[in-house]
Enzyme design. Structure first.
Site, PDB file in Angstrom:
ATOM      1  N   SER A   1      -3.657   2.917   5.128  1.00  0.00           N
ATOM      2  CA  SER A   1      -4.052   2.308   3.864  1.00  0.00           C
ATOM      3  C   SER A   1      -4.012   0.779   3.961  1.00  0.00           C
ATOM      4  O   SER A   1      -4.911   0.089   3.448  1.00  0.00           O
ATOM      5  CB  SER A   1      -3.121   2.787   2.747  1.00  0.00           C
ATOM      6  OG  SER A   1      -3.537   2.305   1.492  1.00  0.00           O
TER       7      SER A   1
ATOM      8  N   ARG B   1       6.362   5.159   1.031  1.00  0.00           N
ATOM      9  CA  ARG B   1       5.314   6.054   1.497  1.00  0.00           C
ATOM     10  C   ARG B   1       5.461   6.254   2.999  1.00  0.00           C
ATOM     11  O   ARG B   1       5.873   5.330   3.710  1.00  0.00           O
ATOM     12  CB  ARG B   1       3.943   5.440   1.187  1.00  0.00           C
ATOM     13  CG  ARG B   1       2.740   6.327   1.452  1.00  0.00           C
ATOM     14  CD  ARG B   1       1.458   5.587   1.127  1.00  0.00           C
ATOM     15  NE  ARG B   1       0.288   6.470   1.097  1.00  0.00           N
ATOM     16  CZ  ARG B   1      -0.952   6.057   0.859  1.00  0.00           C
ATOM     17  NH1 ARG B   1      -1.184   4.769   0.629  1.00  0.00           N
ATOM     18  NH2 ARG B   1      -1.958   6.928   0.853  1.00  0.00           N
TER      19      ARG B   1
ATOM     20  N   HIS C   1       6.702  -7.251  -2.857  1.00  0.00           N
ATOM     21  CA  HIS C   1       6.687  -6.534  -1.583  1.00  0.00           C
ATOM     22  C   HIS C   1       7.815  -7.038  -0.679  1.00  0.00           C
ATOM     23  O   HIS C   1       7.896  -6.636   0.487  1.00  0.00           O
ATOM     24  CB  HIS C   1       5.356  -6.741  -0.854  1.00  0.00           C
ATOM     25  CG  HIS C   1       4.186  -6.051  -1.484  1.00  0.00           C
ATOM     26  ND1 HIS C   1       4.271  -4.786  -2.036  1.00  0.00           N
ATOM     27  CD2 HIS C   1       2.891  -6.443  -1.652  1.00  0.00           C
ATOM     28  CE1 HIS C   1       3.079  -4.433  -2.507  1.00  0.00           C
ATOM     29  NE2 HIS C   1       2.236  -5.413  -2.287  1.00  0.00           N
TER      30      HIS C   1
ATOM     31  N   LYS D   1       0.812  -1.220   0.000  1.00  0.00           N
ATOM     32  CA  LYS D   1       0.000   0.000   0.000  1.00  0.00           C
ATOM     33  C   LYS D   1       0.846   1.270   0.000  1.00  0.00           C
ATOM     34  O   LYS D   1       0.520   2.249   0.662  1.00  0.00           O
ATOM     35  CB  LYS D   1      -0.983   0.001   1.173  1.00  0.00           C
ATOM     36  CG  LYS D   1      -1.905  -1.208   1.209  1.00  0.00           C
ATOM     37  CD  LYS D   1      -2.614  -1.452  -0.131  1.00  0.00           C
ATOM     38  CE  LYS D   1      -3.597  -0.338  -0.474  1.00  0.00           C
ATOM     39  NZ  LYS D   1      -4.244  -0.565  -1.799  1.00  0.00           N
TER      40      LYS D   1
ATOM     41  N   THR E   1       0.691  -0.046  -7.459  1.00  0.00           N
ATOM     42  CA  THR E   1      -0.051  -0.070  -8.721  1.00  0.00           C
ATOM     43  C   THR E   1       0.179   1.219  -9.505  1.00  0.00           C
ATOM     44  O   THR E   1       0.278   1.201 -10.743  1.00  0.00           O
ATOM     45  CB  THR E   1      -1.553  -0.275  -8.448  1.00  0.00           C
ATOM     46  OG1 THR E   1      -1.720  -1.429  -7.616  1.00  0.00           O
ATOM     47  CG2 THR E   1      -2.328  -0.463  -9.735  1.00  0.00           C
TER      48      THR E   1
END
Length: 303
Positions: free
Chosen positions: A141, A133, A111, A50, A54
């Protein structure tokens, strides 16, 4: 007979590989991941869950296809750029098997923390794009994602989930180790390190165009300004959320419960402020300072 639409797949449990919690099917098939044979022209897109995975995949695919939106709608994201460590969970195919059938050049999603990335990627000097992030938005998220994703373990209540995140007990382990691992190696390996907040920011020192151009140069491509503008538009959150080849709407309802949340939920910087209590924020910040001591990664929790 039970209504098929109401059926929800059983959630996976976590086991560990070298101290890192991963989904049980991945652990059971770990030898296939560890021995995966990368090719020299493979591109690995790596993130903690997250963190804009994508989004990064779509930017890369559009750059590699000269901004051609139709080419990038040839298949859903997980088919265009398979998930390396995903193994048969109910109706899904293995990432390894999908990749072994793909012609070169391949774009691969993972990941995995850097210490678990198969050695063949480094032996072949493969390029890696890493998107990071900030921790607070990441955990929020991830929490919403785990609520709707019936492949993942049940997240439980928010306060317990936050504790598990801080203790590295969620799938793919410690966020802190993950972001620091790739950061440490970015000068010695071919790693382009991106920050989610830089990609989201408009104006000031950085903007999405600067970051897309960095990716383009890293991929050794050159595109005219109008195509770059088109890529920025096509990879905006609002456009991607409506793109069935990027928004995971092709996943069955038995896996993703969209009555809980959509796969692409908000994509904002600072949404954590709607979830953390003042006391949770204070405790998290204290823990963060301890865990990230001596690290120079310029994360921002607000723009």
């Amino acid at each position: 007979m039970e209504n098929v639409k109401s059926w929800k797949s059983p959630r996976c449990s976590l086991s560990q590989v070298k101290g890192v919690p991963l989904l049980e099917p991945t652990v059971q098939n770990w030898a296939l991941v560890e021995n995966f044979r990368a090719r020299s022209d493979d591109l690995l897109i790596a993130t903690y869950p997250k963190a804009g995975t994508t989004w990064t995949q779509e930017i890369v695919d559009l750059i590699l296809n000269d901004g051609d939106a139709e080419k990038c709608r040839r298949a859903p994201t997980h088919k265009r750029m398979p998930f390396l460590e995903l193994f048969p969970v109910h109706s899904l195919e293995s990432g390894v098997s999908d990749l072994e059938k793909m012609p070169s050049p391949r774009v691969i999603k993972t990941h995995l923390p850097i210490q678990l990335v198969p050695q063949s990627f480094w032996d072949n000097n493969c390029k890696v794009i890493y998107m990071a992030r900030n921790a607070k938005d990441s955990v929020v998220s991830y929490f919403h994602f785990d609520q709707m994703n019936h492949i993942q373990p049940d997240p439980g209540p928010w306060d317990q989930y936050l504790h598990k995140f801080m203790q590295g007990q969620l799938g793919w382990g410690y966020w802190y180790d993950h972001v620091k691992g790739y950061w440490r190696e970015k000068e010695t390996k071919r790693i382009l390190y991106l920050l989610y907040e830089d990609m989201k920011e408009v104006g000031r020192e950085r903007n999405p165009r600067d970051e897309v151009i960095r990716v383009m140069h890293f991929l050794e491509r050159s595109l005219p300004d109008d195509i770059i503008d088109q890529i920025i538009e096509l990879t905006s959150f609002s456009v991607m959320k409506e793109n069935p080849m990027a928004n995971y709407s092709t996943f069955p309802d038995s896996l993703f419960d969209r009555s809980v949340s959509t796969f692409m939920r908000k994509g904002e910087v600072g949404d954590w402020q709607h979830h953390f209590s003042p006391e949770e924020s204070r405790l998290f910040d204290e823990h963060y300072e301890k865990m990230m001591s001596g690290t120079s990664i310029p994360f921002r929790t607000q723009l």
